[in-house]
Design a protein around this motif. Sequence first.
Motif, PDB file in Angstrom:
ATOM      1  N   PRO A 109     -33.161  11.834  30.927  1.00 11.94           N
ATOM      2  CA  PRO A 109     -33.666  13.003  30.184  1.00 11.94           C
ATOM      3  C   PRO A 109     -33.338  14.336  30.858  1.00 11.94           C
ATOM      4  N   ARG A 110     -33.385  14.371  32.189  1.00 10.35           N
ATOM      5  CA  ARG A 110     -33.189  15.650  32.877  1.00 10.35           C
ATOM      6  C   ARG A 110     -31.730  16.112  32.863  1.00 10.35           C
ATOM      7  N   ASP A 111     -30.795  15.216  32.477  1.00 10.39           N
ATOM      8  CA  ASP A 111     -29.412  15.658  32.272  1.00 10.39           C
ATOM      9  C   ASP A 111     -29.315  16.575  31.061  1.00 10.39           C
ATOM     10  N   VAL A 112     -30.225  16.377  30.105  1.00  8.88           N
ATOM     11  CA  VAL A 112     -30.179  17.152  28.867  1.00  8.88           C
ATOM     12  C   VAL A 112     -31.228  18.265  28.888  1.00  8.88           C
ATOM     13  N   VAL A 113     -32.439  17.925  29.329  1.00  9.03           N
ATOM     14  CA  VAL A 113     -33.535  18.890  29.392  1.00  9.03           C
ATOM     15  C   VAL A 113     -34.039  18.935  30.838  1.00  9.03           C
ATOM     16  N   PRO A 114     -33.574  19.906  31.631  1.00  3.49           N
ATOM     17  CA  PRO A 114     -33.871  19.889  33.071  1.00  3.49           C
ATOM     18  C   PRO A 114     -35.366  19.887  33.406  1.00  3.49           C
ATOM     19  N   GLU A 115     -36.200  20.494  32.566  1.00  3.54           N
ATOM     20  CA  GLU A 115     -37.629  20.599  32.889  1.00  3.54           C
ATOM     21  C   GLU A 115     -38.406  19.345  32.508  1.00  3.54           C
ATOM     22  N   SER A 116     -37.752  18.391  31.849  1.00  2.04           N
ATOM     23  CA  SER A 116     -38.457  17.220  31.324  1.00  2.04           C
ATOM     24  C   SER A 116     -39.103  16.397  32.438  1.00  2.04           C
ATOM     25  N   VAL A 117     -40.226  15.733  32.119  1.00  3.45           N
ATOM     26  CA  VAL A 117     -40.858  14.838  33.090  1.00  3.45           C
ATOM     27  C   VAL A 117     -40.795  13.384  32.603  1.00  3.45           C
ATOM     28  N   MET A 118     -39.926  13.137  31.627  1.00  2.12           N
ATOM     29  CA  MET A 118     -39.840  11.792  31.050  1.00  2.12           C
ATOM     30  C   MET A 118     -39.104  10.858  32.009  1.00  2.12           C
ATOM     31  N   PRO A 119     -39.559   9.596  32.103  1.00  4.71           N
ATOM     32  CA  PRO A 119     -38.823   8.638  32.942  1.00  4.71           C
ATOM     33  C   PRO A 119     -37.430   8.358  32.372  1.00  4.71           C
ATOM     34  N   ASN A 120     -36.527   7.901  33.246  1.00  3.62           N
ATOM     35  CA  ASN A 120     -35.186   7.511  32.787  1.00  3.62           C
ATOM     36  C   ASN A 120     -35.248   6.129  32.147  1.00  3.62           C
ATOM     37  N   PHE A 121     -34.669   6.022  30.955  1.00  2.73           N
ATOM     38  CA  PHE A 121     -34.686   4.721  30.290  1.00  2.73           C
ATOM     39  C   PHE A 121     -33.280   4.146  30.164  1.00  2.73           C
ATOM     40  N   PHE A 122     -32.456   4.387  31.202  1.00  5.78           N
ATOM     41  CA  PHE A 122     -31.063   3.904  31.187  1.00  5.78           C
ATOM     42  C   PHE A 122     -30.988   2.391  31.029  1.00  5.78           C
ATOM     43  N   PHE A 123     -32.042   1.695  31.483  1.00  3.91           N
ATOM     44  CA  PHE A 123     -31.980   0.231  31.492  1.00  3.91           C
ATOM     45  C   PHE A 123     -32.010  -0.371  30.082  1.00  3.91           C
ATOM     46  N   LEU A 124     -32.404   0.458  29.099  1.00  2.00           N
ATOM     47  CA  LEU A 124     -32.439  -0.078  27.728  1.00  2.00           C
ATOM     48  C   LEU A 124     -31.044  -0.501  27.264  1.00  2.00           C
ATOM     49  N   GLU A 125     -30.029   0.152  27.825  1.00  2.00           N
ATOM     50  CA  GLU A 125     -28.658  -0.176  27.394  1.00  2.00           C
ATOM     51  C   GLU A 125     -28.222  -1.556  27.843  1.00  2.00           C
ATOM     52  N   LYS A 126     -28.887  -2.079  28.867  1.00  2.00           N
ATOM     53  CA  LYS A 126     -28.476  -3.371  29.403  1.00  2.00           C
ATOM     54  C   LYS A 126     -29.137  -4.538  28.675  1.00  2.00           C
ATOM     55  N   ASN A 127     -30.219  -4.236  27.924  1.00  2.00           N
ATOM     56  CA  ASN A 127     -30.986  -5.333  27.330  1.00  2.00           C
ATOM     57  C   ASN A 127     -30.564  -5.596  25.888  1.00  2.00           C
ATOM     58  N   PRO A 128     -30.103  -6.818  25.601  1.00  2.00           N
ATOM     59  CA  PRO A 128     -29.768  -7.131  24.213  1.00  2.00           C
ATOM     60  C   PRO A 128     -31.034  -7.363  23.384  1.00  2.00           C
ATOM     61  N   ILE A 129     -30.898  -7.183  22.070  1.00  2.00           N
ATOM     62  CA  ILE A 129     -32.034  -7.417  21.171  1.00  2.00           C
ATOM     63  C   ILE A 129     -32.183  -8.911  20.917  1.00  2.00           C
ATOM     64  N   ASP A 130     -33.425  -9.366  20.936  1.00  2.00           N
ATOM     65  CA  ASP A 130     -33.731 -10.762  20.667  1.00  2.00           C
ATOM     66  C   ASP A 130     -33.815 -10.959  19.146  1.00  2.00           C
ATOM     67  N   ALA A 131     -32.793 -11.589  18.575  1.00  2.00           N
ATOM     68  CA  ALA A 131     -32.705 -11.710  17.114  1.00  2.00           C
ATOM     69  C   ALA A 131     -33.814 -12.600  16.553  1.00  2.00           C
ATOM     70  N   VAL A 132     -34.139 -13.666  17.300  1.00  2.00           N
ATOM     71  CA  VAL A 132     -35.173 -14.588  16.811  1.00  2.00           C
ATOM     72  C   VAL A 132     -36.520 -13.870  16.712  1.00  2.00           C
ATOM     73  N   LYS A 133     -36.810 -13.123  17.748  1.00  2.00           N
ATOM     74  CA  LYS A 133     -38.077 -12.392  17.777  1.00  2.00           C
ATOM     75  C   LYS A 133     -38.133 -11.354  16.654  1.00  2.00           C
ATOM     76  N   THR A 134     -37.015 -10.668  16.438  1.00  2.00           N
ATOM     77  CA  THR A 134     -36.976  -9.656  15.383  1.00  2.00           C
ATOM     78  C   THR A 134     -37.222 -10.300  14.023  1.00  2.00           C
ATOM     79  N   THR A 135     -36.584 -11.440  13.777  1.00  2.00           N
ATOM     80  CA  THR A 135     -36.776 -12.136  12.507  1.00  2.00           C
ATOM     81  C   THR A 135     -38.241 -12.529  12.327  1.00  2.00           C
ATOM     82  N   LYS A 136     -38.826 -13.052  13.408  1.00  2.00           N
ATOM     83  CA  LYS A 136     -40.240 -13.465  13.326  1.00  2.00           C
ATOM     84  C   LYS A 136     -41.147 -12.262  13.078  1.00  2.00           C
ATOM     85  N   THR A 137     -40.794 -11.122  13.683  1.00  2.00           N
ATOM     86  CA  THR A 137     -41.612  -9.919  13.487  1.00  2.00           C
ATOM     87  C   THR A 137     -41.609  -9.507  12.017  1.00  2.00           C
ATOM     88  N   LEU A 138     -40.425  -9.573  11.384  1.00  2.00           N
ATOM     89  CA  LEU A 138     -40.359  -9.210   9.965  1.00  2.00           C
ATOM     90  C   LEU A 138     -41.252 -10.143   9.149  1.00  2.00           C
TER      91      LEU A 138
END
Lengths: 273, 476
Positions: free
Chosen positions: A186-215
């Motif tokens: 976040p601070r690369d875009v908004v320097p004053e931000s206090v939001m945590p970095n969520f870079f790790f979301l890019e590494k995690n694939p979506i669980d298709a089975v879970k998504t289907t069950k959620t629907l």
Amino acid sequence: MSDHGKFYSTKFQDTIERKTVLMFVLTAVAVAVGGIVEIVPLFYLPNTAMCQNDPTCNNTQHKDLQGNAIPMDKIVWNPKTSAHTTLPSLANPQPTDWQPGDGVRPYTALETAGRQVFIREGCFLCHSQMIRPFRDEKDRYGHYSIAEESMYDHTYQWGSKRTGPDIARVGGKYSDEWHRKHLKYPRDVVPESVMPNFFFLEKNPIDAVKTTKTLEVMTKMPFNPVPKTIYTESYIAGAAKEVEGKTEMDAVIAYLQSLGNHVKFEEGVNYRD
Amino acid sequence: MEAKLATPVKYDMDIVRWFTIAACIYAVVGTLIGVYVASELAFPFLNFDIPEITFGRLRPLHTNAVIFAFGGCVLMATGFYIVQRTGATKLWSNTLAWFTFWGWNLIIVLAVITLPLGLSEGKEYAELPWWVDIMIAVVWLSYGFNYIMTIGIRTTSHIYVSNWFTMGMIVMITYLHVVNSLAIPVDWATSYSIYSGVQDAMIQWWWGHNAVGFYLTGGFLGIMYYFIPKQSGRPVFSYRLSVLHFWTLTFGYVWLGAHHLQYTALPDWTGSLGAAISLAMIIPSWGGAMNGMMTLSGAWDKLRTDYILRFLVTAMAFYAMSTFDGPVMAIKSVNALSHYTDWTVGHVHAGALGWMSMISFGAIYHMVKKLWNTEMYSDRLVNVHFWIALIGATTYVVAMWVSGIMQGLMWRDYDEFGTLTYTFVESVSAMHPYYVMRAVGGAIFNLGAWIMLYNVVMTVRQASAVRGVNAVAAKA
């Protein structure tokens, strides 16, 4: 010396204080009243977005300046009456797909997966999704939020604190690429931000089975379930394909981009009563 | 009656000892996590790019640790202590009480594991996964059932006022927890509330305000009505006021949650009703606070020498303050400014640090002396703890009040051209000094909790040592 026979208040209060069961029952009744009065009517009154099996949503009537009621299918998407009859799909886009402004619709498979990540990371602790009807909030965030917009939000995400800005209408405000950069660092875009970095979301694939069950779970809710006419058998069957190869980052971005652009708000209409 | 009281009752006090020690430990842990999450907002690098310790996952751990681990153990320790002593009876079931102890601690351990892993239901103060919710219901009922049965087998004629409050609290929390936690699971990690949108918002705040509020009010008023008279050696100021206090608060408190949803998509009447009752609640709350304070009539001089009493009385002052602050914030025009800001956080902590922690600390010190039949290892450290806790709480609350009001004013400010004066992020950077101040206030408060833990541990060790010496002496 005993004065246990003497009343210090009333005879009734004295009796209550001597009888455990009576005190238990009276206390149980006293603490139940408030909840019953405040909660139960919300399932029956208009303007509460209870649209289950009822196209009028408990007779909700949002009126324009001439006093004409806006048809509810302009606000809550109904594939039977809309020009667009299918949920939007990234894997297989159709000209019949729902468009922003067609009314409130349930989340797509990818958005559902993104919403789960959103809840998991506790985003709602800092970002509200509820714009109040004030001038400054309109200028900053857009049109005030209405009940129908969160009718499919099992666990509402209105939030209670704005450590970061409200995101009820963040959909379409920034590009996907902006979101990707911002979510990662976040601070690369908004320097004053206090939001945590969520870079790790890019590494995690979506669980298709879970998504289907959620629907599937969403169609089984006792109040305001997603209609089977929207999450059709074939849509749920195709959910895995919708999220195939997607990461949690893609899903969260899809969710954010879906926020707040469902209803086409018209000037002069009072959507609050 | 008199004949029964003549035979001394052997109370089940081991369970109280364990809950008391647990409470001291969780006071340290809960506030320590709080200091960390507060520091993350001041210095975001502290998230260290580790998903398990990011603010969004740790903050629920902080709230759960202080409310359910610390608050819960205090409530169970004092509850089991008071119900036995005021009823002149043992617990209905000591075995069930131990089930409650281990069950509750297991739940706390599960919270420590699941929350950092991101198993959240997305409801504030009710984040724990569905199967932990079921465990909470079972363990809570074991506590409630045992408690009420113990009231049932009391040998005194009347039920003492503390027990009314604790019983009311137990019943209310059961309702709120069960209704709010109804959800359909997707798998072991994830479930979704059966309610959505407006209804879910109302039910969540019916839980969020009333459970946290009544848990941290009802049960702790039970503490006040027992420990203030005991510590000061004075009877409760007014019995009639306590009757009024109990019934009005029990009936009224559960209406308040709706004031969290002013100006949202919730129908206006609901929030207005919540606000009206919130204002009305000033009367019983202040009546109760006065009742606690005035109990000291004729014993005010004890404040000079009795450090434990200082905790208890300061708690009443904070109780009066936050029960004024709360209704004011429920008024719609004030809420328009205060909602979504740090003012809310300040209000909660005025209650949590000033009222509920202070009265807990006072009760813990009082109980430790009685339970181990000894004096405190160091009375001076009790006094040091008192001042540190007071300074920490005040620093925290003042920081949040100032930042909250400033935030609210910045968000709604317009310049002479009729456009918004500040971007959102300008308000974020303006908060920085206050976030630092909050973290410092919290750290000071946390230091106090360490001092209490040390003092209590040393007191227990000293008591055991004395007991050991006596045993040897007896043999010889």
